[in-house]
Design an enzyme around this catalytic site. Structure first.
Site, PDB file in Angstrom:
ATOM      1  N   GLU A 194       0.853  -1.203   0.000  1.00  0.00           N
ATOM      2  CA  GLU A 194       0.000   0.000   0.000  1.00  0.00           C
ATOM      3  C   GLU A 194       0.883   1.246   0.000  1.00  0.00           C
ATOM      4  OE1 GLU A 194      -3.150  -0.132  -1.118  1.00  0.00           O
ATOM      5  OE2 GLU A 194      -3.759  -1.375   0.578  1.00  0.00           O
ATOM      6  N   HIS A 195       0.530   2.202  -0.834  1.00  0.00           N
ATOM      7  CA  HIS A 195       1.303   3.441  -0.997  1.00  0.00           C
ATOM      8  C   HIS A 195       2.740   3.157  -1.466  1.00  0.00           C
ATOM      9  CE1 HIS A 195      -1.736   6.240   0.504  1.00  0.00           C
ATOM     10  NE2 HIS A 195      -2.085   5.265   1.304  1.00  0.00           N
TER      11      HIS A 195
ATOM     12  N   ASP B 215       3.038   2.147  -4.815  1.00  0.00           N
ATOM     13  CA  ASP B 215       3.029   2.283  -6.296  1.00  0.00           C
ATOM     14  C   ASP B 215       3.685   3.574  -6.765  1.00  0.00           C
ATOM     15  OD1 ASP B 215       0.795   3.793  -5.457  1.00  0.00           O
ATOM     16  OD2 ASP B 215      -0.594   2.921  -6.928  1.00  0.00           O
TER      17      ASP B 215
ATOM     18  N   ALA C  40     -15.006   3.053  -0.324  1.00  0.00           N
ATOM     19  CA  ALA C  40     -14.615   1.841   0.400  1.00  0.00           C
ATOM     20  C   ALA C  40     -13.142   1.516   0.188  1.00  0.00           C
ATOM     21  CB  ALA C  40     -15.484   0.665  -0.039  1.00  0.00           C
TER      22      ALA C  40
ATOM     23  N   SER D  99     -13.552   2.729  -7.132  1.00  0.00           N
ATOM     24  CA  SER D  99     -14.647   2.935  -8.081  1.00  0.00           C
ATOM     25  C   SER D  99     -14.209   3.878  -9.205  1.00  0.00           C
ATOM     26  CB  SER D  99     -15.858   3.505  -7.350  1.00  0.00           C
ATOM     27  OG  SER D  99     -15.469   4.631  -6.593  1.00  0.00           O
TER      28      SER D  99
ATOM     29  N   GLU E 275      -6.692  11.007 -13.327  1.00  0.00           N
ATOM     30  CA  GLU E 275      -6.683  11.392 -11.903  1.00  0.00           C
ATOM     31  C   GLU E 275      -5.738  12.577 -11.680  1.00  0.00           C
ATOM     32  OE1 GLU E 275      -8.326   9.990  -9.286  1.00  0.00           O
ATOM     33  OE2 GLU E 275      -9.094   8.127 -10.167  1.00  0.00           O
TER      34      GLU E 275
ATOM     35  N   ASP F 208      -4.348   0.970  -9.237  1.00  0.00           N
ATOM     36  CA  ASP F 208      -5.785   0.734  -9.378  1.00  0.00           C
ATOM     37  C   ASP F 208      -6.182   0.544 -10.828  1.00  0.00           C
ATOM     38  OD1 ASP F 208      -5.476   1.370  -6.766  1.00  0.00           O
ATOM     39  OD2 ASP F 208      -6.690   3.194  -6.805  1.00  0.00           O
TER      40      ASP F 208
HETATM   41  C1  GLA Z   1      -5.117   4.785  -3.947  1.00  0.00           C
HETATM   42  C2  GLA Z   1      -4.337   5.164  -5.203  1.00  0.00           C
HETATM   43  C3  GLA Z   1      -3.316   4.083  -5.578  1.00  0.00           C
HETATM   44  C4  GLA Z   1      -2.478   3.672  -4.382  1.00  0.00           C
HETATM   45  C5  GLA Z   1      -3.351   3.410  -3.163  1.00  0.00           C
HETATM   46  C6  GLA Z   1      -2.531   3.167  -1.926  1.00  0.00           C
HETATM   47  O1  GLA Z   1      -5.934   3.689  -4.215  1.00  0.00           O
HETATM   48  O2  GLA Z   1      -5.191   5.397  -6.291  1.00  0.00           O
HETATM   49  O3  GLA Z   1      -2.524   4.520  -6.642  1.00  0.00           O
HETATM   50  O4  GLA Z   1      -1.501   4.631  -4.111  1.00  0.00           O
HETATM   51  O5  GLA Z   1      -4.244   4.485  -2.895  1.00  0.00           O
HETATM   52  O6  GLA Z   1      -1.793   2.002  -2.055  1.00  0.00           O
END
Ligand code: GLA
Length: 376
Positions: free
Chosen positions: A31-32, A34, A119, A123, A156, A168
């Site tokens: 997580e975090h 990418d 969530a 989405s 984004e 994502d």
């Molecule tokens: C969000 C971002 C992703 C990623 C996550 C955390 O979903 O869109 O790119 O950084 O947070 O892992």
């Protein structure tokens, strides 16, 4: 969803549009990482966006979202940008395709989605991927899947103000039924991992809390990482070691130090989890998930009281691994739980959470599914 979308399309515009679908995602671990050019371990889910799309021979888009029933109309030039909301995402995708030389034409469309909003299941990536995929096909742009994912990410960045990584959109485009994927966000090399942990289940508990966020804390986290990378003389945190971080500690802000400490630890945990999965060692996978949660909560500070409570409850119920999933600041926990403990855990979490916060968390079983595609 398919039937509802097709019926609304016929009602609004007459006839039929081609149907496309793109999913939300889960992430087992990573997580975090990418946007730090590290590794992630996501998979697409069986919830997403279904869109009916038909070119209309003009340079304008007529769009409708079901639930809530809401329309938008806009042109395709930069100055036609919609004020906000979901239309911005569709518009951004059109613009990003155009920037890559694709000839996007006007179209009529209706879409619906069943990824719970807020969530942490992405989405917005589902929406971007559905339209990137659909327009690429209908307008014959010839863009490959890697670039389709980048188009969603650039949407984004340039139209929605979130400097997200690629996870994502990549998961939404490349998802494969029954498989998680380990993605190297620096090279975009990836590998599918069939994921069917015998005797375990993956369950999401959605706290259904959304915290009012001041400013853009997601972008702030990214900026912290970039400052530390610069102090280390690196382009990204990827590959940095704990020792290197200690060596620059007195030159960086304490907060930035903690953010980077989390990311560097997470890098190692993703690779550990891959190795553990190879051995069928789900207990180690679970331990790393708890460690990730601790880091996200204490060092990265993207958790909140309700999510911490759900993770503590998981631990108290003997769940193998649990952590907050996605960007954070609300959302859901992902839980790896032994099948025989699952029902009891879910019942306990519902009851204890409701007793404390006045509403039950929503519960979703994870079904790992295919990525963006045309529907028959
Ligand atoms: C969000 C971002 C992703 C990623 C996550 C955390 O979903 O869109 O790119 O950084 O947070 O892992």
């Amino acid at each position: 969803m398919k039937t509802k979308v097709a019926a609304k399309f016929a009602e609004l515009y007459g006839g039929e549009g081609a149907l496309f679908a793109a999913p939300g995602r889960i992430n087992l671990i990573g997580e975090h990482t990418d946007y730090n050019a590290g590794f992630v371990f996501p998979g697409a889910v069986d919830r997403g966006i279904v869109a009916a799309v038909r070119l209309n021979g003009t340079q304008r888009v007529r769009a409708c979202a079901l639930d809530p029933d809401e329309g938008a109309e806009f042109g395709l030039a930069e100055e036609d940008m919609p004020a906000g909301g979901w239309a911005r995402y569709i518009f951004g995708v059109c613009r990003e395709i155009a920037k890559r030389g694709g000839r996007v034409e006007g179209f009529d469309t209706v879409f619906a989605g069943d990824v719970p909003l807020g969530a942490g299941m992405s989405s917005s990536a589902a929406l971007e991927s559905a339209y990137a995929f659909a327009l690429n096909e209908l307008c014959g742009c010839g863009i490959d899947r890697f670039e389709l994912a980048r188009i969603g990410q650039a949407t984004e960045h340039n139209y929605c103000g979130v400097k997200c990584g690629i996870m994502d959109q990549f998961a939404s485009v490349f998802g494969r039924r029954g498989c998680l994927m380990r993605l190297d966000c620096r090279s975009l090399e990836f590998e599918y991992f069939p994921f069917d942990p015998e005797g375990y289940r993956l369950v999401l508990l959605d706290s259904r809390v959304k915290h009012e966020l001041v400013g853009s804390p997601y972008n702030d986290r990214r900026a912290s990482c970039e400052r530390v990378a610069a102090a280390l003389g690196r382009e990204y945190l990827r590959g940095a070691t704990a020792e290197e971080l200690e060596a620059v500690r007195d030159r960086i802000a304490e907060e930035d130090y903690r953010r980077a400490r989390y990311v560097i630890g997470e890098e190692r945990r993703v690779l550990d989890v891959c190795a553990a999965l190879g051995r069928g060692d789900y207990e180690t996978v679970g331990e790393r998930m708890y460690e990730t949660h601790r880091g996200l909560s204490q060092d990265y500070e993207v958790s909140c009281e309700e999510l911490d409570f759900l993770v503590d409850t998981a631990r108290a119920c003997g769940v193998t691994g649990a952590r907050i999933m996605g960007g954070g600041f609300g959302g859901c926990t992902i839980n790896l739980v032994r099948a025989e403990r699952c029902d009891r855990f879910v019942a306990a979490a519902r009851e204890r959470f409701a007793a404390r916060y006045g509403h039950e968390p929503a519960v979703y079983d994870v079904v790992i599914s295919d990525g963006a595609r045309r529907l028959e």
